[in-house]
Design a protein around this motif. Structure first.
Motif, PDB file in Angstrom:
ATOM      1  N   GLY A 405       0.804  -1.131   0.101  1.00 21.66           N
ATOM      2  CA  GLY A 405       0.097  -0.010  -0.143  1.00 21.66           C
ATOM      3  C   GLY A 405       0.791   1.228  -0.033  1.00 21.66           C
ATOM      4  N   ILE A 406       1.707   1.264   0.781  1.00 19.96           N
ATOM      5  CA  ILE A 406       2.770   2.458   0.873  1.00 19.96           C
ATOM      6  C   ILE A 406       3.488   2.730  -0.239  1.00 19.96           C
ATOM      7  N   GLN A 407       3.966   1.324  -0.958  1.00 18.84           N
ATOM      8  CA  GLN A 407       4.629   1.790  -2.214  1.00 18.84           C
ATOM      9  C   GLN A 407       3.671   2.014  -3.376  1.00 18.84           C
ATOM     10  N   ALA A 408       2.405   1.610  -3.283  1.00 23.03           N
ATOM     11  CA  ALA A 408       1.457   2.104  -4.307  1.00 23.03           C
ATOM     12  C   ALA A 408       1.187   3.853  -4.215  1.00 23.03           C
ATOM     13  N   ILE A 409       1.007   4.259  -2.882  1.00 19.60           N
ATOM     14  CA  ILE A 409       0.975   5.518  -2.714  1.00 19.60           C
ATOM     15  C   ILE A 409       2.292   6.542  -3.169  1.00 19.60           C
ATOM     16  N   ARG A 410       3.355   6.153  -3.256  1.00 14.05           N
ATOM     17  CA  ARG A 410       4.424   6.567  -3.762  1.00 14.05           C
ATOM     18  C   ARG A 410       4.149   6.808  -5.340  1.00 14.05           C
ATOM     19  N   GLU A 411       3.929   5.479  -5.685  1.00 11.17           N
ATOM     20  CA  GLU A 411       3.895   5.373  -7.116  1.00 11.17           C
ATOM     21  C   GLU A 411       3.144   6.326  -7.759  1.00 11.17           C
ATOM     22  N   ALA A 412       1.823   6.480  -7.261  1.00 13.19           N
ATOM     23  CA  ALA A 412       0.487   7.382  -7.523  1.00 13.19           C
ATOM     24  C   ALA A 412       1.087   8.829  -7.617  1.00 13.19           C
ATOM     25  N   LEU A 413       2.045   8.965  -6.426  1.00 14.52           N
ATOM     26  CA  LEU A 413       2.252  10.329  -6.291  1.00 14.52           C
ATOM     27  C   LEU A 413       3.287  10.698  -7.500  1.00 14.52           C
ATOM     28  N   LEU A 414       4.288   9.977  -7.678  1.00 13.42           N
ATOM     29  CA  LEU A 414       5.222  10.116  -8.874  1.00 13.42           C
ATOM     30  C   LEU A 414       4.645  10.447  -9.983  1.00 13.42           C
ATOM     31  N   GLU A 415       3.690   9.573 -10.281  1.00  5.16           N
ATOM     32  CA  GLU A 415       2.797   9.600 -11.666  1.00  5.16           C
ATOM     33  C   GLU A 415       2.066  11.011 -11.830  1.00  5.16           C
ATOM     34  N   LEU A 416       1.308  11.549 -10.685  1.00  2.00           N
ATOM     35  CA  LEU A 416       0.927  12.681 -10.907  1.00  2.00           C
ATOM     36  C   LEU A 416       1.740  14.089 -10.654  1.00  2.00           C
ATOM     37  N   GLY A 417       3.033  13.872 -10.405  1.00  2.00           N
ATOM     38  CA  GLY A 417       3.978  14.602 -10.513  1.00  2.00           C
ATOM     39  C   GLY A 417       3.984  15.770  -9.426  1.00  2.00           C
TER      40      GLY A 417
END
Length: 417
Positions: A405-417
């Motif tokens: 879950g934490i990794q997915a939050i990080r990935e989503a933030l990176l994608e949103l820039g």
């Protein structure tokens, strides 16, 4: 992973989630929760809003329909159902709430039970007219206080916790006065997870001659509660979070034994009468905690609680709390390592002794992040204006699930820039 997805320095210092799950003394309980084939859920981080169903619940409901309802029909009221709100309340009190027998009732919604107990507490101090509550409390609590104040002409004193996200003993003491009738607070704050010092606050309220009403909705089933030892007067809470009773599960209410014949609940109904089936002309309340029931309780909706209480009794609240601390400490550490460099801040206490079983993270993009995560089967929840809650249910959440879950939050933030 791409180069931008590499874990920041420091992640290697944490114990392996695989190792933690392998040595988790409560790990075997996860197998008892329902996970349908083909589910898209990668990480369920919202057990503090709605707990997972137990696999046994499906069979239990079928058995209930086939036997107690379908076979015994109305005879089940005499055989079992009339006493179930009290017997289930006693089990809940013993296993979860630190309450002796005869003080907990399972009935109504949290809102209705909260109204009844708060209204009764105000009426029990007729010479006083003040209700104290904090502005950060859950909307239902605040709305019911405002409604009762309007109905009864009471005054409200608001404790402003916006600067710290929690209520201290000093905050309560500063608000108390000779007009205070009742204080309503949440034991675990619904946004930040901050856990109030219930014994000290209760003592301060009593010193002022007022009654203390605790909302345990985010406490029950995740952190040890000791209502009798605290000297609490009244308490309410829902059963669909860490107690896994299902959506719309009935709530519970606690009324200290010596208060039961001193306060009068305001919504009189036939099931709270001393002799419900006598069909008497005048209302006379039951002489025990059943007097705080109003209408016919939802017996069908109580069934999932029976199996969940069995699990809690087997695991023990101390072991559940120990895992909760491990999970939330790991969540904080992972957020520091993976999310802090992306502008995420922790809105919850860092000291595990001061928080419940969820943490809240803060970032201006978290509304959009939460929506994106849900589409990917990662399910935390969002609380305005910019908070993402990571809810960790000790009996059903794994350490690997938390990491994903934490990794997915990080990935989503990176994608949103």
């Amino acid at each position: 992973m791409t180069s931008t997805d590499q874990a920041p320095t420091g992640a290697q210092a944490l114990p392996s989630a695989v190792d933690l799950d392998a040595t988790d003394p409560l790990g075997h309980f996860r197998e008892l929760f329902l996970e349908p084939e083909g589910t898209d859920v990668v990480a369920y981080l919202d057990g503090n809003s709605l707990g997972r169903p137990l696999a046994a619940t499906r069979q239990r409901l079928a058995e209930f329909i086939n036997t107690e309802w379908g076979n015994r029909l109305i005879r089940s009221w005499d055989e079992r159902w009339m006493d179930l709100p009290m017997t289930l309340g006693d089990r809940l009190g013993a296993a979860v709430l630190g309450a002796g027998a005869g003080q907990v009732i399972v009935a109504d919604s949290t809102s209705v039970m909260l109204y009844k107990l708060l209204r009764a507490a105000l009426a029990a101090r007729p010479e006083r007219n003040q209700i104290i509550i904090d502005r950060g409390n859950f909307p239902t609590d605040r709305f019911i206080v405002e409604g009762i104040a309007a109905e009864r002409g009471a005054t409200i004193t608001w404790i402003d916790d916006a600067s710290r996200g929690h209520i201290s003993v000093a905050d309560v003491a500063a608000a108390l006065g000779p007009e205070t009738a009742v204080v309503l607070l949440s034991h675990v704050e619904f946004r930040t997870g901050y856990m109030a010092d219930a014994p000290a606050i209760t003592a301060a309220v009593h010193d002022a001659g007022a009654l203390m009403l605790w909302d345990l909705s985010h406490s029950a089933g995740s952190v040890p509660v000791a209502l009798d030892a605290w000297g609490a007067d009244l308490a309410v809470g829902c059963c669909y979070k860490y107690l896994n009773g299902g959506p719309g599960a009935p709530a519970f209410g606690y009324v200290r034994a010596d208060l039961q014949n001193q306060i009068q609940q305001p919504i009189w109904g036939w099931m709270g009468a001393d002799e419900p089936f006598a069909m008497n002309d005048a209302y006379a309340p039951a002489t025990n905690v059943r007097r705080f029931i109003t209408g016919t309780p939802s017996i069908l909706a109580m069934q999932p609680l029976l199996h969940m209480l069995e699990l809690i009794e087997q695991a023990g609240m101390d072991a559940i709390r120990a895992k909760s601390i491990l999970l939330t400490e790991r969540a904080v550490a992972l957020a520091d390592i993976h999310l802090s460099p992306l502008g995420v801040s922790l809105a919850s206490p860092r000291d595990s002794s001061e928080r419940g079983s969820h943490i809240m993270l803060d970032h201006p993009q978290f509304r959009d992040v939460t929506a994106a995560l849900w589409e990917r089967g990662v399910i935390p929840d969002f609380r305005p204006p910019s908070g993402l809650r990571v809810g960790l249910a000790p009996l059903s959440t794994s350490f690997a699930e938390l990491d994903a879950g934490i990794q997915a939050i990080r990935e989503a933030l990176l994608e949103l820039g």
